[in-house]
Design a protein around this motif. Structure first.
Motif, PDB file in Angstrom:
ATOM      1  N   LEU A  27      52.130  57.044  84.088  1.00  0.00           N
ATOM      2  CA  LEU A  27      50.875  57.716  83.285  1.00  0.00           C
ATOM      3  C   LEU A  27      51.687  59.664  83.977  1.00  0.00           C
ATOM      4  N   VAL A  60      50.403  52.869  77.009  1.00  0.00           N
ATOM      5  CA  VAL A  60      50.962  54.356  77.018  1.00  0.00           C
ATOM      6  C   VAL A  60      51.968  55.379  76.592  1.00  0.00           C
ATOM      7  N   ARG A  64      52.906  57.129  73.040  1.00  0.00           N
ATOM      8  CA  ARG A  64      53.343  58.702  73.678  1.00  0.00           C
ATOM      9  C   ARG A  64      54.529  58.501  72.142  1.00  0.00           C
ATOM     10  N   GLU A  98      42.397  58.820  79.830  1.00  0.00           N
ATOM     11  CA  GLU A  98      43.087  60.700  79.352  1.00  0.00           C
ATOM     12  C   GLU A  98      44.302  60.686  78.767  1.00  0.00           C
ATOM     13  N   ALA A  99      45.432  59.780  79.254  1.00  0.00           N
ATOM     14  CA  ALA A  99      46.362  59.930  78.374  1.00  0.00           C
ATOM     15  C   ALA A  99      45.744  59.558  76.960  1.00  0.00           C
ATOM     16  N   THR A 102      44.450  62.178  74.590  1.00  0.00           N
ATOM     17  CA  THR A 102      45.677  63.376  74.532  1.00  0.00           C
ATOM     18  C   THR A 102      46.575  63.046  73.063  1.00  0.00           C
ATOM     19  N   ASP A 103      46.916  61.751  72.866  1.00  0.00           N
ATOM     20  CA  ASP A 103      47.863  61.463  72.141  1.00  0.00           C
ATOM     21  C   ASP A 103      46.550  60.162  71.443  1.00  0.00           C
TER      22      ASP A 103
END
Length: 222
Positions: A27, A60, A64, A98-99, A102-103
């Motif tokens: 993270l 995660v 990404r 949150e990740a 964002t992604d």
């Protein structure tokens, strides 16, 4: 904590180095696939308690990399592994949201609402507050935590229905007009109109008539 564990090595395989440290590192951007592989190929890393965190880390990392399908599959596996541990299960939702936002994968808003509800009910205010802060950051409706919130059914709370909106919702089931609702709640008809408009959006009803029928059906019971 990590420095303390380095100074005092332990054979207790449920400690942070085999799971939580990996997730937090991913993270934070200080750990990636090499670190993931190094942890998950060890016997401690394959223990269920640790795997719930490493699977979150995997989700995660896939996110990404732009692999939405793999990210969501790993997240589902992480939640299954965490089934016996409700606190860490919901903490995982809060940490990864949150990740994911964002992604562009998963359901970060839904996850945060579930986590916020859990930690609010568990009286763990700092985590519940953090969930609400992220929801606001994402531009999502945030339910109020005023007196009477627990009267609002859970599914409606998840939709962002407030205590006052639910009071209006209850009175709509009596087929009152805006003036009648306003008189009961000691507010203006214009305010009632705004609450009705908000309820239409949040509940997905097409018009006031359907909203009234929905409220009547829900509140009439079996």
């Amino acid at each position: 904590m990590r420095a303390n564990q380095a100074d005092h090595p332990t054979t207790f395989y449920l400690a942070g180095p085999h799971g939580t440290h990996l997730l937090l590192g991913v993270l934070a951007g200080t750990a990636g696939w090499p670190e993931y592989t190094a942890v998950t190929e060890t016997a401690p890393g394959r223990m269920r308690w640790n795997r719930q965190f490493s699977m979150l880390a995997e989700a995660v990392l896939h996110g990404r990399d732009g692999d939405v399908t793999a990210a969501e599959h790993a997240m589902s596996q992480a939640q299954q592994l965490a089934e016996p541990y409700p606190t860490t299960r919901h903490l995982g939702l809060r940490l990864v949201a949150e990740a994911a936002y964002t992604d562009g994968w998963g359901d970060p808003v839904g996850w945060l609402r579930r986590a916020e509800e859990y930690f609010h009910q568990a009286d763990v205010a700092p985590v519940a507050i953090a969930c609400r802060a992220l929801l606001r950051q994402f531009g999502a409706p945030v339910q109020q935590r005023r007196t009477g919130t627990d009267r609002v059914p859970g599914d409606l709370r998840e939709l962002g229905v407030t205590v006052r909106e639910y009071e209006v919702f209850e009175l709509l089931a009596h087929r009152l007009g805006n003036r009648g609702v306003a008189d009961r709640l000691h507010i203006s008809p214009r305010t009632v109109e705004k609450h009705v408009a908000s309820l239409l959006v949040k509940t997905g009803q097409q018009d006031r008539y359907r909203l009234v029928e929905y409220a009547t059906t829900r509140l009439s019971g079996p």
